[in-house]
Scaffold this motif. Structure first.
Motif, PDB file in Angstrom:
ATOM      1  N   ASP A 165       0.822  -1.213   0.000  1.00 26.82           N
ATOM      2  CA  ASP A 165       0.000   0.000   0.000  1.00 26.82           C
ATOM      3  C   ASP A 165       0.857   1.264   0.000  1.00 26.82           C
ATOM      4  OD1 ASP A 165      -2.331  -1.421  -0.103  1.00 26.82           O
ATOM      5  OD2 ASP A 165      -2.680  -1.391   2.060  1.00 26.82           O
ATOM      6  N   PHE A 166       2.038   1.179   0.560  1.00 24.68           N
ATOM      7  CA  PHE A 166       2.932   2.342   0.541  1.00 24.68           C
ATOM      8  C   PHE A 166       3.462   2.596  -0.874  1.00 24.68           C
ATOM      9  CE2 PHE A 166       7.398   3.731   0.568  1.00 24.68           C
ATOM     10  CZ  PHE A 166       7.226   5.026   1.032  1.00 24.68           C
ATOM     11  N   LEU A 167       3.891   1.546  -1.552  1.00 26.42           N
ATOM     12  CA  LEU A 167       4.455   1.703  -2.889  1.00 26.42           C
ATOM     13  C   LEU A 167       3.408   2.111  -3.919  1.00 26.42           C
ATOM     14  CD1 LEU A 167       6.875  -1.371  -3.194  1.00 26.42           C
ATOM     15  CD2 LEU A 167       7.502   1.042  -2.939  1.00 26.42           C
ATOM     16  N   GLY A 168       2.274   1.475  -3.872  1.00 21.17           N
ATOM     17  CA  GLY A 168       1.275   1.699  -4.908  1.00 21.17           C
ATOM     18  C   GLY A 168       1.509   0.791  -6.101  1.00 21.17           C
ATOM     19  N   ARG A 169       0.455   0.603  -6.895  1.00 17.05           N
ATOM     20  CA  ARG A 169       0.527  -0.363  -7.993  1.00 17.05           C
ATOM     21  C   ARG A 169       1.500   0.095  -9.085  1.00 17.05           C
ATOM     22  NH1 ARG A 169      -2.201  -1.315  -3.583  1.00 17.05           N
ATOM     23  NH2 ARG A 169      -4.482  -1.399  -3.756  1.00 17.05           N
ATOM     24  N   LYS A 170       1.473   1.371  -9.421  1.00 15.41           N
ATOM     25  CA  LYS A 170       2.332   1.884 -10.486  1.00 15.41           C
ATOM     26  C   LYS A 170       3.808   1.742 -10.121  1.00 15.41           C
ATOM     27  CE  LYS A 170       3.514   6.184 -12.925  1.00 15.41           C
ATOM     28  NZ  LYS A 170       3.121   7.585 -13.211  1.00 15.41           N
ATOM     29  N   HIS A 212       2.161  -9.472  -8.460  1.00 15.26           N
ATOM     30  CA  HIS A 212       1.336  -8.814  -7.447  1.00 15.26           C
ATOM     31  C   HIS A 212       0.750  -7.524  -7.993  1.00 15.26           C
ATOM     32  CE1 HIS A 212       0.663  -6.012  -4.050  1.00 15.26           C
ATOM     33  NE2 HIS A 212       0.191  -7.089  -3.455  1.00 15.26           N
ATOM     34  N   GLY A 213       1.579  -6.709  -8.615  1.00 17.22           N
ATOM     35  CA  GLY A 213       1.133  -5.389  -9.042  1.00 17.22           C
ATOM     36  C   GLY A 213       0.281  -5.388 -10.288  1.00 17.22           C
ATOM     37  N   ALA A 214       0.552  -6.292 -11.237  1.00 15.93           N
ATOM     38  CA  ALA A 214      -0.161  -6.263 -12.520  1.00 15.93           C
ATOM     39  C   ALA A 214      -1.662  -6.523 -12.385  1.00 15.93           C
ATOM     40  CB  ALA A 214       0.477  -7.250 -13.499  1.00 15.93           C
ATOM     41  N   PRO A 215      -2.094  -7.615 -11.735  1.00 21.57           N
ATOM     42  CA  PRO A 215      -3.540  -7.811 -11.605  1.00 21.57           C
ATOM     43  C   PRO A 215      -4.205  -6.721 -10.779  1.00 21.57           C
ATOM     44  CG  PRO A 215      -2.340  -9.460 -10.327  1.00 21.57           C
ATOM     45  CD  PRO A 215      -1.332  -8.750 -11.169  1.00 21.57           C
ATOM     46  N   LEU A 216      -3.480  -6.181  -9.798  1.00 18.18           N
ATOM     47  CA  LEU A 216      -4.021  -5.091  -8.996  1.00 18.18           C
ATOM     48  C   LEU A 216      -4.285  -3.859  -9.852  1.00 18.18           C
ATOM     49  CD1 LEU A 216      -2.165  -4.856  -5.546  1.00 18.18           C
ATOM     50  CD2 LEU A 216      -4.619  -4.791  -5.949  1.00 18.18           C
ATOM     51  N   TYR A 217      -3.295  -3.447 -10.623  1.00 18.94           N
ATOM     52  CA  TYR A 217      -3.434  -2.230 -11.415  1.00 18.94           C
ATOM     53  C   TYR A 217      -4.532  -2.390 -12.463  1.00 18.94           C
ATOM     54  CZ  TYR A 217      -2.183   1.972 -14.008  1.00 18.94           C
ATOM     55  OH  TYR A 217      -2.224   3.208 -14.617  1.00 18.94           O
ATOM     56  N   ILE A 218      -4.554  -3.533 -13.148  1.00 13.73           N
ATOM     57  CA  ILE A 218      -5.565  -3.751 -14.181  1.00 13.73           C
ATOM     58  C   ILE A 218      -6.958  -3.765 -13.576  1.00 13.73           C
ATOM     59  CG2 ILE A 218      -6.403  -5.374 -15.922  1.00 13.73           C
ATOM     60  CD1 ILE A 218      -3.477  -6.280 -16.275  1.00 13.73           C
ATOM     61  N   TRP A 286      -6.107   3.373  -5.417  1.00 13.60           N
ATOM     62  CA  TRP A 286      -4.967   3.425  -4.498  1.00 13.60           C
ATOM     63  C   TRP A 286      -4.780   4.842  -3.949  1.00 13.60           C
ATOM     64  CZ3 TRP A 286      -0.287   6.174  -5.115  1.00 13.60           C
ATOM     65  CH2 TRP A 286       0.654   5.950  -4.101  1.00 13.60           C
ATOM     66  N   LEU A 287      -4.956   5.854  -4.785  1.00 13.74           N
ATOM     67  CA  LEU A 287      -4.841   7.239  -4.324  1.00 13.74           C
ATOM     68  C   LEU A 287      -5.859   7.526  -3.210  1.00 13.74           C
ATOM     69  CD1 LEU A 287      -4.373   9.021  -7.768  1.00 13.74           C
ATOM     70  CD2 LEU A 287      -2.669   8.887  -5.938  1.00 13.74           C
ATOM     71  N   LEU A 288      -7.086   7.071  -3.396  1.00 13.55           N
ATOM     72  CA  LEU A 288      -8.094   7.273  -2.345  1.00 13.55           C
ATOM     73  C   LEU A 288      -7.725   6.498  -1.087  1.00 13.55           C
ATOM     74  CD1 LEU A 288     -11.423   7.067  -4.397  1.00 13.55           C
ATOM     75  CD2 LEU A 288     -10.265   9.112  -3.537  1.00 13.55           C
ATOM     76  N   LEU A 289      -7.206   5.293  -1.264  1.00  8.68           N
ATOM     77  CA  LEU A 289      -6.795   4.496  -0.114  1.00  8.68           C
ATOM     78  C   LEU A 289      -5.740   5.227   0.702  1.00  8.68           C
ATOM     79  CD1 LEU A 289      -6.812   1.735   1.402  1.00  8.68           C
ATOM     80  CD2 LEU A 289      -5.004   1.006  -0.167  1.00  8.68           C
ATOM     81  N   ARG A 290      -4.750   5.822   0.045  1.00 14.88           N
ATOM     82  CA  ARG A 290      -3.708   6.545   0.766  1.00 14.88           C
ATOM     83  C   ARG A 290      -4.272   7.779   1.455  1.00 14.88           C
ATOM     84  NH1 ARG A 290      -0.090   4.256   2.787  1.00 14.88           N
ATOM     85  NH2 ARG A 290       1.497   5.882   2.584  1.00 14.88           N
ATOM     86  N   GLY A 291      -5.234   8.431   0.816  1.00 15.18           N
ATOM     87  CA  GLY A 291      -5.857   9.574   1.452  1.00 15.18           C
ATOM     88  C   GLY A 291      -6.600   9.196   2.718  1.00 15.18           C
ATOM     89  N   ARG A 484      -9.260  -2.092   1.422  1.00 16.84           N
ATOM     90  CA  ARG A 484      -8.467  -1.837   2.632  1.00 16.84           C
ATOM     91  C   ARG A 484      -7.298  -2.814   2.766  1.00 16.84           C
ATOM     92  NH1 ARG A 484      -8.963   0.484   7.819  1.00 16.84           N
ATOM     93  NH2 ARG A 484      -8.084  -0.794   9.477  1.00 16.84           N
ATOM     94  N   THR A 485      -7.504  -4.081   2.370  1.00 20.04           N
ATOM     95  CA  THR A 485      -6.460  -5.101   2.529  1.00 20.04           C
ATOM     96  C   THR A 485      -6.061  -5.731   1.197  1.00 20.04           C
ATOM     97  OG1 THR A 485      -8.161  -6.782   2.956  1.00 20.04           O
ATOM     98  CG2 THR A 485      -7.186  -5.686   4.874  1.00 20.04           C
ATOM     99  N   ARG A 486      -6.423  -5.091   0.092  1.00 21.29           N
ATOM    100  CA  ARG A 486      -6.191  -5.716  -1.212  1.00 21.29           C
ATOM    101  C   ARG A 486      -4.700  -5.933  -1.480  1.00 21.29           C
ATOM    102  NH1 ARG A 486      -9.399  -2.608  -5.126  1.00 21.29           N
ATOM    103  NH2 ARG A 486     -11.097  -3.751  -4.116  1.00 21.29           N
ATOM    104  N   GLY A 487      -3.877  -4.968  -1.168  1.00 16.53           N
ATOM    105  CA  GLY A 487      -2.450  -5.105  -1.428  1.00 16.53           C
ATOM    106  C   GLY A 487      -1.834  -6.263  -0.663  1.00 16.53           C
ATOM    107  N   ARG A 488      -2.111  -6.333   0.646  1.00 17.05           N
ATOM    108  CA  ARG A 488      -1.541  -7.409   1.462  1.00 17.05           C
ATOM    109  C   ARG A 488      -2.159  -8.751   1.098  1.00 17.05           C
ATOM    110  NH1 ARG A 488      -2.178  -3.278   5.305  1.00 17.05           N
ATOM    111  NH2 ARG A 488      -4.080  -4.222   6.151  1.00 17.05           N
TER     112      ARG A 488
END
Length: 556
Positions: A165-170, A212-218, A286-291, A484-488
């Motif tokens: 969640d800190f890094l972000g998908r991009k 990890h990042g590819a399916p998340l971003y898509i 992800w931007l909203l999640l960080r906010g 909320r927990t998608r990244g982990r």
């Protein structure tokens, strides 16, 4: 806004026929005829009619019913000429392509490693072709070369768990591309075995982060109606990568030091992936999640999310529809967080709705491996040879044959996943997997005189796997976890996938020697029946639902 015309052959991949069962919350922002039966924007249910935006005018049409007579010529041209109306959401097709292709290159590079390694190990061990003085590798050293990327992928998926969640998908995908480049260059120019193994692990780290990042971003950036198609298409990219690896291997197999070219050929694609991801916006969700997590001003993150969504849909900056969609997602996210601590705790993925999602997603990727996928393909050469296929003596050509069939069946899944849904493909495919494994067991026990049974069983297994566990498991993993927990959650699912792959791969040889092929396939068949029961009882249908609707309707 000019729309990009899409060729006729690709339109089936982007079927945008609206579903009457799941109207999108985003439609609430679009002007419609006043009606006392309509709900407000803040709700999740709407009157079953949508508004089509075109040339500044608005027309009503019924959801799920094709009523072309209601559309004027401009509206028809708008829909057919390169924009889509998906559950009331207007988007330009040109804006959908790159946010899919650049992340999907991470999957292609994963597949390429699988294909290229098979040829590279042959070249590396040849006294005439390796171009080294250390070609005489022991069994352990060769095993480390082959499985080095798997170890790296395991490590990468574990490392990304606490920082996703800190890094972000991009940024994840950019980091993955850098690791791919470093791994490819290290292996291509390795002066000795130690550097070669280091390069293999670095490349594997890239695989773990990318998967990890590819399916998340898509999943988080594409329109919900084509989410299944695009994430399944990522599986097609993996198969294409395998075929590309086989093809490069066959070209370079007789070249001195050809293994260096096989490994190094991945670098240009990795560079393209990194540069492409740099040009794309971050995931709006992800931007909203960080906010909401308090990483900065919520209003600033909200404005960035609106801008990112506008770019992803090919709309003017700050358009009303993007604002409404972001507002809806923000309401859902705030509701999910409530009064809980902003960042959550390390074990939150094992609690409440997140635990339910992990059981579903983790179970699918676990069964994907322990139904014997690596083991069945291990037997492909001997099975085809027993049937009299002359190509079976040539491992590369046999691999290409299987790869082409995998590609064909994956294409069928891509075309039908958003039409038939996830559950029908899983139920039908897993049933076929179980049948094929029992037939393979019978072949090695009592049907040895009928080699066509073995060939048919092998093709049935590969085909059923590619329309079910192959693409659908990763699709469900990418969409089932709460934001909320998608990244982990996805990092744990990726870890479960690579971990179970390693266990099956390493346990196969001793189990085959101890039990025999017939009994081993019988056990895999029994596991496949358990996985079918798992799908029937626990796996929900998510076709046509937004990620927020999945969280609200299925997980709670």
């Amino acid at each position: 806004m000019a729309a990009l015309a899409i060729p006729t052959w690709i339109r089936p991949l982007f079927n945008t026929k609206s579903s009457p069962k799941s109207p999108s919350p985003s439609t609430g922002s679009m002007p419609s005829r006043p009606d006392s039966s309509s709900t407000s924007f803040s709700g999740l249910r709407f009157k079953p009619s949508l508004s089509l935006v075109s040339a500044g005018r608005f027309r009503n049409f019924e959801v799920g019913v094709q009523r072309e007579d209601f559309l004027g010529e401009e509206e028809k041209a708008f829909v057919e000429g390169g924009s889509g109306v998906e559950n009331g959401e207007v988007f330009a097709w040109s804006s959908v392509i790159f946010p899919f292709v650049f992340p999907a290159l991470g999957g292609l590079l994963f597949g390429y490693d699988i294909g290229a390694t098979s040829g590279a190990t042959i070249s590396l061990q040849s006294a005439e072709l390796s171009g080294t003085t250390w070609f005489n590798l022991s069994a352990i050293q060769l095993g480390l070369v082959v499985s080095g990327s798997l170890y790296g992928a395991l490590l990468g998926s574990a490392l990304v768990y606490p920082i996703a969640d800190f890094l972000g998908r991009k940024r994840e995908l950019i980091i993955a591309s850098v690791l791919y480049v470093l791994g490819g260059l290290s292996t291509a120019y390795a002066p000795g075995l130690g550097v070669l193994l280091l390069g293999r692990v670095l490349y594997g780290l890239g695989i773990g982060v990318a998967m990890h990042g590819a399916p998340l971003y898509i999943a988080e950036t594409c329109p919900s109606q084509i989410r299944g198609t695009l994430i399944s298409l990522k599986e097609l990219f993996i198969v294409l990568g395998i075929l590309l690896g086989y093809f490069v291997g066959s070209l370079e197999i007789n070249v001195i030091g050809g293994w260096r070219y096989m490994f190094g050929f991945s670098v240009p694609a990795a560079l393209l992936m990194g540069l492409g991801m740099y040009t794309l916006p971050p995931s709006p969700r992800w931007l909203l999640l960080r906010g909401v997590q308090g990483a900065g001003s919520l209003q600033q993150y909200k404005e960035k999310a609106i801008s990112a969504l506008s770019r992803l849909r090919g709309r003017p900056a700050g358009d009303r529809q993007s604002e409404s969609q972001i507002e809806e997602t923000l309401v859902s996210l705030k509701s999910a967080y409530g009064s809980q601590e902003s960042e959550g705790n390390f074990l939150e993925v094992f609690q409440g709705p997140s635990l339910k999602a992990f059981v579903i997603g983790g179970g699918l990727v676990l069964f994907q491996q322990i139904t014997g996928q690596p083991s069945v393909l291990y037997y492909a050469g001997s099975i085809l040879q027993s049937a009299g296929f002359s190509a079976a003596s040539d491992a590369a050509r046999v691999s290409v044959l299987i790869g082409l069939f995998k590609l064909l069946m994956t294409g069928i899944a891509v075309l039908k996943v958003d039409d038939l849904g996830r559950r029908p493909l899983l139920i039908g495919g897993v049933s076929g997997i179980a049948l094929s494994l029992f037939l393979l067991s019978a072949y090695y026990k009592v049907l040895g005189a009928f080699p066509f049974v073995a060939v048919a069983s092998l093709l049935l297994y590969v085909g059923c796997y590619q329309i079910s566990f192959g693409p659908i498991s990763w699709l469900m993993v990418s969409e089932i976890f709460p934001l909320r927990t998608r990244g982990r959650g996805i990092s744990l699912a990726v870890l479960a996938n690579f971990g179970s792959n390693a266990i099956v791969t390493f346990a196969f040889s001793p189990l085959k020697e101890y039990l025999g092929a017939a009994n081993l396939f019988l056990i895999f068949g029994a596991i496949a029946l358990l996985s079918l029961l798992f799908v029937l009882l626990l796996v929900p249908e998510t076709k046509g639902l937004t990620l927020e609707e999945i969280e609200a309707k299925i997980l709670k």
